[in-house]
Design an enzyme around this catalytic site. Sequence first.
Site, PDB file in Angstrom:
ATOM      1  N   LYS A   1       3.002  -4.735 -14.494  1.00 53.59           N
ATOM      2  CA  LYS A   1       1.664  -5.050 -15.008  1.00 53.59           C
ATOM      3  C   LYS A   1       1.108  -3.894 -15.829  1.00 53.59           C
ATOM      4  O   LYS A   1       0.275  -4.085 -16.697  1.00 53.59           O
ATOM      5  CB  LYS A   1       0.711  -5.357 -13.859  1.00 53.59           C
ATOM      6  CG  LYS A   1       0.487  -4.192 -12.909  1.00 53.59           C
ATOM      7  CD  LYS A   1      -0.492  -4.509 -11.802  1.00 53.59           C
ATOM      8  CE  LYS A   1       0.083  -5.283 -10.655  1.00 53.59           C
ATOM      9  NZ  LYS A   1       1.103  -4.619  -9.837  1.00 53.59           N
TER      10      LYS A   1
ATOM     11  N   GLU B   1       5.695   1.611  -5.911  1.00 52.48           N
ATOM     12  CA  GLU B   1       5.430   0.756  -7.082  1.00 52.48           C
ATOM     13  C   GLU B   1       4.688   1.530  -8.168  1.00 52.48           C
ATOM     14  O   GLU B   1       3.571   1.171  -8.550  1.00 52.48           O
ATOM     15  CB  GLU B   1       4.581  -0.451  -6.644  1.00 52.48           C
ATOM     16  CG  GLU B   1       5.216  -1.302  -5.563  1.00 52.48           C
ATOM     17  CD  GLU B   1       4.187  -2.201  -4.864  1.00 52.48           C
ATOM     18  OE1 GLU B   1       2.991  -2.144  -5.191  1.00 52.48           O
ATOM     19  OE2 GLU B   1       4.595  -2.966  -3.979  1.00 52.48           O
TER      20      GLU B   1
ATOM     21  N   HIS C   1      -1.400   0.229  -1.094  1.00 50.76           N
ATOM     22  CA  HIS C   1      -1.641   0.721  -2.460  1.00 50.76           C
ATOM     23  C   HIS C   1      -2.951   1.489  -2.418  1.00 50.76           C
ATOM     24  O   HIS C   1      -4.001   0.904  -2.116  1.00 50.76           O
ATOM     25  CB  HIS C   1      -1.715  -0.459  -3.432  1.00 50.76           C
ATOM     26  CG  HIS C   1      -1.957  -0.065  -4.853  1.00 50.76           C
ATOM     27  ND1 HIS C   1      -1.343   1.025  -5.437  1.00 50.76           N
ATOM     28  CD2 HIS C   1      -2.736  -0.593  -5.813  1.00 50.76           C
ATOM     29  CE1 HIS C   1      -1.750   1.126  -6.690  1.00 50.76           C
ATOM     30  NE2 HIS C   1      -2.599   0.171  -6.943  1.00 50.76           N
TER      31      HIS C   1
HETATM   32  C1  LIG Z   1       0.078  -3.731  -5.902  1.00 51.63           C
HETATM   33  C2  LIG Z   1       0.104  -2.708  -6.973  1.00 51.63           C
HETATM   34  N1  LIG Z   1       1.137  -1.856  -7.024  1.00 51.63           N
HETATM   35  C3  LIG Z   1       1.231  -0.912  -7.988  1.00 51.63           C
HETATM   36  C4  LIG Z   1       0.260  -0.788  -8.944  1.00 51.63           C
HETATM   37  C5  LIG Z   1       0.426   0.276  -9.993  1.00 51.63           C
HETATM   38  O1  LIG Z   1      -0.561   1.259  -9.909  1.00 51.63           O
HETATM   39  P1  LIG Z   1      -0.436   2.572 -10.802  1.00 51.63           P
HETATM   40  O2  LIG Z   1      -0.309   2.146 -12.219  1.00 51.63           O
HETATM   41  O3  LIG Z   1      -1.671   3.319 -10.550  1.00 51.63           O
HETATM   42  O4  LIG Z   1       0.759   3.320 -10.318  1.00 51.63           O
HETATM   43  C6  LIG Z   1      -0.844  -1.651  -8.941  1.00 51.63           C
HETATM   44  C7  LIG Z   1      -1.914  -1.515  -9.940  1.00 51.63           C
HETATM   45  O5  LIG Z   1      -3.067  -1.565  -9.653  1.00 51.63           O
HETATM   46  C8  LIG Z   1      -0.931  -2.638  -7.921  1.00 51.63           C
HETATM   47  O6  LIG Z   1      -1.972  -3.480  -7.848  1.00 51.63           O
END
Ligand SMILES: Cc1ncc(COP(=O)(O)O)c(C=O)c1O
Length: 421
Positions: free
Chosen positions: A75, A279, A203
């Site tokens: 994402k 993640e 998270h």
């Molecule tokens: C479930 C989950 N995992 C991982 C992420 C990635 O977060 P970041 O880009 O801060 O590493 C997000 C983003 O909000 C998320 O909602």
Amino acid sequence: MLPGNDINSVNDYEHHTIYTGSIREVIHQRLEEVIPKLELGYDEAFVVGDLGDLHRQHMKWKTLLPRIEPFYAIKCNPDPMVVKYLASLGVGYDCASRSEIQQVLDAGVDPSRIIYAHPCKQPSFVRYAADNNVSLMTFDSTEELHKIKRIYPNAQLVLRMLTDDSKSQIRVGLKFGAPLDTIKTLLITAKELELNVIGVSFHVGSGCSDVRAFADAVDLARNVFDQAASIGFQMKLLDCGGGMPGRNIQHGITFEDVAATLGEAVDRLFPPNVRVIAEPGRFYVSSAFTVCSHIIGRRVLLPDDSERKQYMYYLNDGMHGSFMLRLLDRDDLNLRVIMRNGTHVYDNENEKDENRFISSVWGPTCDPKDCLLKDVRLPLLGVGDWICQENMGAYACAATGFNGFEKPKTIYTNSFIRSSL
Ligand SMILES: Cc1ncc(COP(=O)(O)O)c(C=O)c1O
């Protein structure tokens, strides 16, 4: 494009030409190329993405967090080149929708390297995951357990627990994550439904500014593992979520800080037979992309109470293009002048002590909220000058295309190739 120099293309990767220079070199060359033909349609904003930066980030991860397998949160930046490149490095994926899963599978990633990390899934997406053997998925409610029982009873379930995300720029705890006092009920329901709960995820939120958030969450996860054992689940997977900072952060904690705290907590509380994944999103991509845009308009104001002029600059990229989530993040923008009056000024102009004027910088759409900066002091700029914003790889993907202004196209380079020759 970009012929005849040391950043020349080295290969075609997925039908794209990949250069080998640094982002700055590629920008310089691109501007050289387009300046003579701006009005022939070469005045579009553009992005330069360095796959080599991803590569170096990956090496840093492997060095500092060798036990934790990264599952990139697509994402954060679903650019097909990013997805394919990270796949080639052996990274797994955190997906949250059917089309994200499909994109990752289409990139040739094995379903076992995907976690469907959305605790509240559309039923047909669960069916899609089942049909494609994407068995690892999260849940945080009894409703989700019943849904999964109906559609994919053999799924490997990961309990997403709530953790303190108050130190993060983007807080996700309001929406997802099972509070600690609901966990026993969830696990008992899963047992009654004969579902397969294999682990815990959390998270801490995106843009986390306190390493203790990671250590505290690992601590809580240990507690959940112990509760699960008492109900008859021998958990074997810990998923530490995202929130790890990218390179070049202006303030706050570094990845090195997070890795030291998180790695230590995991090793202290979880034996080696527990598989540990995470993640990361912005960690991988934020520094790998720079957005360049062009001043397409200027207005000069002379406020009643001042003898000094103020300037409004209009760029051909803005809030509805690359900057949407960046503005929501409330991250400081640091626009850099890269070309002025046809001269490259990337390296020197911005530090130069010169006459500066109160200015505002706007995106191109008719939306009055499409404003990138207000009341900043900038040197005098003009129509035709170029500006860039570095560290734009994370969450720049939410362009709406409003008013027909398209998201800028990306030029790719891989500076790792040259540095490793
Ligand atoms: C479930 C989950 N995992 C991982 C992420 C990635 O977060 P970041 O880009 O801060 O590493 C997000 C983003 O909000 C998320 O909602």
